[in-house]
Design an enzyme around this catalytic site. Structure first.
Site, PDB file in Angstrom:
ATOM      1  N   TYR A  35       2.940  10.064  -0.613  1.00 38.92           N
ATOM      2  CA  TYR A  35       4.069   9.501   0.154  1.00 38.92           C
ATOM      3  C   TYR A  35       5.399   9.766  -0.567  1.00 38.92           C
ATOM      4  CZ  TYR A  35       0.434   6.614   2.446  1.00 38.92           C
ATOM      5  OH  TYR A  35      -0.680   6.146   3.096  1.00 38.92           O
ATOM      6  N   ASP A  50       0.843  -1.196   0.000  1.00 34.78           N
ATOM      7  CA  ASP A  50       0.000   0.000   0.000  1.00 34.78           C
ATOM      8  C   ASP A  50       0.880   1.248   0.000  1.00 34.78           C
ATOM      9  OD1 ASP A  50      -2.973   1.123   1.017  1.00 34.78           O
ATOM     10  OD2 ASP A  50      -1.282   2.309   1.744  1.00 34.78           O
ATOM     11  N   LYS A  89      -3.015   5.897  -4.220  1.00 30.11           N
ATOM     12  CA  LYS A  89      -4.126   6.780  -3.851  1.00 30.11           C
ATOM     13  C   LYS A  89      -4.067   8.107  -4.605  1.00 30.11           C
ATOM     14  CE  LYS A  89      -3.703   4.769   0.765  1.00 30.11           C
ATOM     15  NZ  LYS A  89      -2.264   4.504   0.858  1.00 30.11           N
TER      16      LYS A  89
END
Length: 277
Positions: free
Chosen positions: A52, A47, A77
């Site tokens: 990030y 994930d 995401k």
């Protein structure tokens, strides 16, 4: 070990490993090493997220493992600033990951004050139709946000990834998700290092009973509660330890004891700025 891990069936028919590796706050270099170690250990679910800033590192770790693509489950995401151009954002993520598709694409936050999350959700449904994302879901959505998606599109996310750990169990939201066939996935599942969790007498006692670490007890609690869980680590020993949780189960009474740790204690921001208690 890989064959023992439980698999969750999503409401769109796709299958998702219940335990994965999270890489929040990992640098590209750390993410490459952590992903390679995790895949070597037996993890098949990774994930990450655009925000990030380590998708390239994750991609290198995947490449180094040289496993068949269909054996992997990769999540990334859509960041808040990109809600009006999800296609471009996903294509850029895929380029960094060096993948043709992701297994799961999530709207990272509803940011209701922007007013774009329903449109973003419609774009994600289109990305699924195109095959760029096998499954689509959301993170940090409250009941009101989810209800609006259902009302305006008729299609529920397969996943709602939310902050969830023994100190913030979100039982009402978890139950609502389940009623609507939305799987709940836990972020910060170890309460970011376990402050007030790993040293709690209930967890210490269970760790002694099962000859496991407090972190392993908490991960098992997520699994036994039907949650998808993505503990983050860049430490090789911890990555292996966090995966060594398939040889025991907690008893119902023990799950009831752990339910008492719920203190409504949020570590991250509230998803709905106007609804904070």
């Amino acid at each position: 070990m890989a064959t023992q891990q439980p698999i969750i069936k999503l409401h769109d028919g796709n299958l998702m490993p219940q335990l994965g590796l999270g890489v929040w706050k990992a640098s590209n270099e750390e993410a490459t090493a952590a992903v390679a170690k995790a895949l070597e250990t037996g993890y098949r679910h990774i994930d990450t997220a655009m925000i990030y800033k380590n998708e390239e590192g994750v991609g290198k770790g995947i490449e180094a493992a040289a496993l068949p693509r269909e054996d992997l489950f990769i999540t990334t995401k859509l960041w808040n600033d990109d809600q009006q151009h999800a296609q471009q954002a996903l294509e850029q993520s895929l380029s960094r990951l060096k993948l043709d598709y992701v297994d799961l694409y999530l709207i990272h936050w509803p940011v209701p004050q922007q007013g774009h999350y329903v449109d973003a959700w419609k774009q994600l449904l289109s990305l699924k139709e195109q095959g760029l994302a096998k499954s689509v879901g959301v993170c940090n959505f409250q009941i009101s946000h989810l209800q609006r998606l259902l009302d305006e599109t008729g299609t529920a996310p397969v996943i709602n990834q939310i902050e969830l750990h023994p100190l913030l169990q979100q039982r009402q939201l978890h139950a609502w998700n389940a009623t609507h066939h939305i799987i709940t996935e836990s972020w910060s599942p170890l309460a970011q290092g376990g402050d007030g969790v790993f040293d709690h007498p209930t967890i210490v006692k269970l760790a002694e009973k099962y000859e496991k670490s407090p972190a392993q007890i908490v991960i098992r609690w997520h699994l036994d509660s039907g949650l998808i869980v993505i503990p983050k680590s860049v430490t090789p020993k911890r990555i292996v330890e966090n995966f060594d949780v398939f040889d025991f189960r907690l008893e119902r009474e023990e799950l009831s004891e752990l339910a008492k740790l719920d203190a409504g204690q949020r570590l991250g921001p509230h998803p709905d700025p106007d609804a904070q208690p």
